[in-house]
Motif scaffolding. Structure first.
Motif, short mmCIF file in Angstrom:
data_model
loop_
_atom_site.label_atom_id
_atom_site.label_comp_id
_atom_site.label_asym_id
_atom_site.label_seq_id
_atom_site.Cartn_x
_atom_site.Cartn_y
_atom_site.Cartn_z
N ASP A 29 -10.39 47.23 -47.61
CA ASP A 29 -9.95 46.26 -46.61
C ASP A 29 -11.17 45.59 -46.02
OD1 ASP A 29 -10.76 47.64 -44.09
OD2 ASP A 29 -9.27 49.10 -44.71
N ALA A 30 -10.95 44.43 -45.43
CA ALA A 30 -12.07 43.64 -44.92
C ALA A 30 -11.62 42.81 -43.73
CB ALA A 30 -12.62 42.71 -46.01
N SER A 31 -12.57 42.51 -42.86
CA SER A 31 -12.34 41.61 -41.73
C SER A 31 -13.61 40.78 -41.56
CB SER A 31 -12.04 42.40 -40.45
OG SER A 31 -13.22 43.02 -39.95
N SER A 32 -13.63 39.93 -40.57
CA SER A 32 -14.80 39.09 -40.34
C SER A 32 -15.99 39.89 -39.83
CB SER A 32 -14.46 37.97 -39.34
OG SER A 32 -14.08 38.52 -38.10
N THR A 33 -15.74 41.13 -39.39
CA THR A 33 -16.84 41.94 -38.83
C THR A 33 -17.26 43.11 -39.70
OG1 THR A 33 -15.22 43.26 -37.59
CG2 THR A 33 -16.18 41.35 -36.47
N GLY A 34 -16.48 43.45 -40.73
CA GLY A 34 -16.85 44.58 -41.55
C GLY A 34 -15.86 44.85 -42.66
N LEU A 35 -16.10 45.91 -43.40
CA LEU A 35 -15.21 46.26 -44.50
C LEU A 35 -15.27 47.75 -44.79
CD1 LEU A 35 -17.42 46.65 -46.96
CD2 LEU A 35 -17.18 44.19 -47.18
N LYS A 36 -14.28 48.21 -45.53
CA LYS A 36 -14.20 49.59 -46.00
C LYS A 36 -14.26 49.56 -47.52
CE LYS A 36 -10.92 53.49 -46.27
NZ LYS A 36 -9.56 53.94 -45.89
N ILE A 37 -15.11 50.41 -48.09
CA ILE A 37 -15.21 50.45 -49.54
C ILE A 37 -15.00 51.87 -50.04
CG2 ILE A 37 -16.87 48.54 -49.53
CD1 ILE A 37 -18.99 50.61 -50.40
N ARG A 58 -23.45 37.41 -51.61
CA ARG A 58 -23.97 38.69 -51.12
C ARG A 58 -23.97 38.70 -49.59
NH1 ARG A 58 -29.44 41.46 -53.49
NH2 ARG A 58 -28.22 41.17 -55.41
N TYR A 59 -23.60 39.87 -49.00
CA TYR A 59 -23.51 40.02 -47.56
C TYR A 59 -24.24 41.30 -47.13
CZ TYR A 59 -19.68 36.71 -48.26
OH TYR A 59 -18.92 35.61 -48.64
N HIS A 66 -19.17 57.37 -43.01
CA HIS A 66 -19.16 57.75 -44.42
C HIS A 66 -18.44 59.08 -44.54
CE1 HIS A 66 -21.47 59.52 -48.05
NE2 HIS A 66 -20.43 58.85 -48.47
N GLU A 67 -17.44 59.15 -45.40
CA GLU A 67 -16.69 60.39 -45.62
C GLU A 67 -16.29 60.45 -47.09
OE1 GLU A 67 -12.64 62.71 -44.13
OE2 GLU A 67 -13.43 61.03 -42.97
N GLY A 68 -16.88 61.38 -47.84
CA GLY A 68 -16.58 61.50 -49.26
C GLY A 68 -16.98 60.25 -50.02
N GLU A 69 -16.03 59.70 -50.78
CA GLU A 69 -16.29 58.49 -51.55
C GLU A 69 -15.99 57.22 -50.77
OE1 GLU A 69 -14.09 58.88 -55.19
OE2 GLU A 69 -15.57 60.21 -56.10
N PHE A 70 -15.60 57.35 -49.50
CA PHE A 70 -15.25 56.18 -48.69
C PHE A 70 -16.31 55.95 -47.63
CE2 PHE A 70 -11.27 57.56 -50.52
CZ PHE A 70 -10.65 56.37 -50.86
N ALA A 71 -16.50 54.69 -47.26
CA ALA A 71 -17.48 54.35 -46.24
C ALA A 71 -17.05 53.07 -45.54
CB ALA A 71 -18.87 54.19 -46.84
N GLY A 72 -17.40 52.97 -44.26
CA GLY A 72 -17.13 51.77 -43.47
C GLY A 72 -18.43 51.10 -43.09
N PHE A 73 -18.45 49.77 -43.14
CA PHE A 73 -19.67 49.01 -42.87
C PHE A 73 -19.36 47.86 -41.92
CE2 PHE A 73 -19.88 50.80 -47.10
CZ PHE A 73 -21.15 51.37 -47.15
N SER A 74 -20.37 47.43 -41.21
CA SER A 74 -20.27 46.22 -40.41
C SER A 74 -21.22 45.18 -40.99
CB SER A 74 -20.62 46.49 -38.94
OG SER A 74 -21.97 46.90 -38.82
N PHE A 75 -20.86 43.90 -40.83
CA PHE A 75 -21.74 42.82 -41.24
C PHE A 75 -22.77 42.57 -40.14
CE2 PHE A 75 -17.62 41.58 -43.34
CZ PHE A 75 -18.02 41.86 -44.64
N GLY A 76 -23.91 42.03 -40.52
CA GLY A 76 -24.91 41.72 -39.51
C GLY A 76 -24.41 40.69 -38.52
N SER A 77 -23.57 39.76 -38.98
CA SER A 77 -22.92 38.76 -38.13
C SER A 77 -21.56 38.46 -38.75
CB SER A 77 -23.78 37.49 -38.04
OG SER A 77 -24.01 36.95 -39.33
N VAL A 79 -18.50 36.99 -40.67
CA VAL A 79 -18.43 36.21 -41.91
C VAL A 79 -17.06 35.55 -42.00
CG1 VAL A 79 -19.97 37.86 -43.04
CG2 VAL A 79 -17.50 38.09 -43.33
N ASP A 80 -16.98 34.54 -42.85
CA ASP A 80 -15.71 33.88 -43.14
C ASP A 80 -14.97 34.75 -44.13
OD1 ASP A 80 -13.60 32.33 -43.99
OD2 ASP A 80 -14.78 30.49 -44.23
N VAL A 81 -14.02 35.54 -43.66
CA VAL A 81 -13.36 36.51 -44.52
C VAL A 81 -12.55 35.82 -45.61
CG1 VAL A 81 -11.25 36.79 -43.14
CG2 VAL A 81 -12.10 38.70 -44.52
N GLN A 82 -12.06 34.61 -45.36
CA GLN A 82 -11.33 33.89 -46.39
C GLN A 82 -12.26 33.55 -47.55
OE1 GLN A 82 -8.20 33.53 -46.53
NE2 GLN A 82 -7.36 33.65 -44.47
N ARG A 83 -13.48 33.14 -47.22
CA ARG A 83 -14.46 32.86 -48.28
C ARG A 83 -14.86 34.15 -49.00
NH1 ARG A 83 -18.42 29.16 -49.96
NH2 ARG A 83 -20.25 30.20 -50.88
#
Length: 201
Positions: A29-37, A58-59, A66-77, A79-83
């Protein structure tokens, strides 16, 4: 959490570690402030992180959890999530994710066996370097220490580099687990993937 989140069943991308190492991942999942991979292995030690989409965008990322194979991240600023989710633009629109890898192999062509070097690999094909001139649409066999024999056809050439299309494609998780140790100089912990685990085109 205040930014609207876009739930994704699967969106393949690359986690770029320290600007040089590349690991296949899936954006969940993703938003303008971060994502989960989801990775298919533990998160590698790192000094810097970024996510690169299949189109080459690239962002920069900062690890939040971070838990197991999953991790959550924030963007530095923000982003346009649609793009971010629209991969029809950019340097390589609508292209499969390609991983740069350091891997040698033996190519069998016309009764000859010679050493080749992989430059990158995707689920469907690879770029290799070969001293031998290969023919367009030639069927070759490539053997490595980490994969079953690969049968592929030459689709483009700019000697000594050639683009080959695999007769059988990789599943996303199979390629991720094979390629990850090659980024750290190790070897896959699991036995090589057997041919029956591959999916035909």
């Amino acid at each position: 959490r205040a930014a609207p989140r876009f739930m994704l069943l699967i969106r393949a991308a690359k986690l770029i570690v320290d600007e040089t190492r590349e690991f296949l991942c899936v954006i969940r999942d993703a938003s303008s402030t971060g994502l989960k991979i989801r990775l298919f292995h533990s998160l590698p030690p790192h000094r810097s992180l970024a996510v690169e989409m299949s189109n080459g965008d690239r962002y920069p990322l900062e690890l939040v959890w971070h838990e197991g194979e999953f991790a959550g991240f924030s963007f530095g600023s923000e982003v346009d999530v649609q793009r971010l989710l629209d991969e029809s633009h950019g340097p390589f629109p609508k292209r499969q994710v390609r991983l740069r890898i350091n891997l040698d192999g033996i190519l069998h062509s016309g009764g000859e066996a010679l050493r080749v070097a992989f430059q990158d690999i995707s689920q469907q094909g690879a770029c290799i370097e070969s001293d031998k001139w290969l023919l367009m649409n030639e069927l070759v066999r490539i053997e490595t220490d980490v994969m079953p024999p690969l049968y592929a056809k030459v689709r483009w050439r700019s000697h000594p580099r050639y683009g080959v299309l695999f007769e059988q494609t990789f599943k996303l998780d199979e390629l991720a687990r094979i390629a990850a140790p090659l980024q750290t100089g190790g070897h896959p912990h699991d036995a090589p993937v057997q041919p029956e685990h591959f999916r035909r085109i």
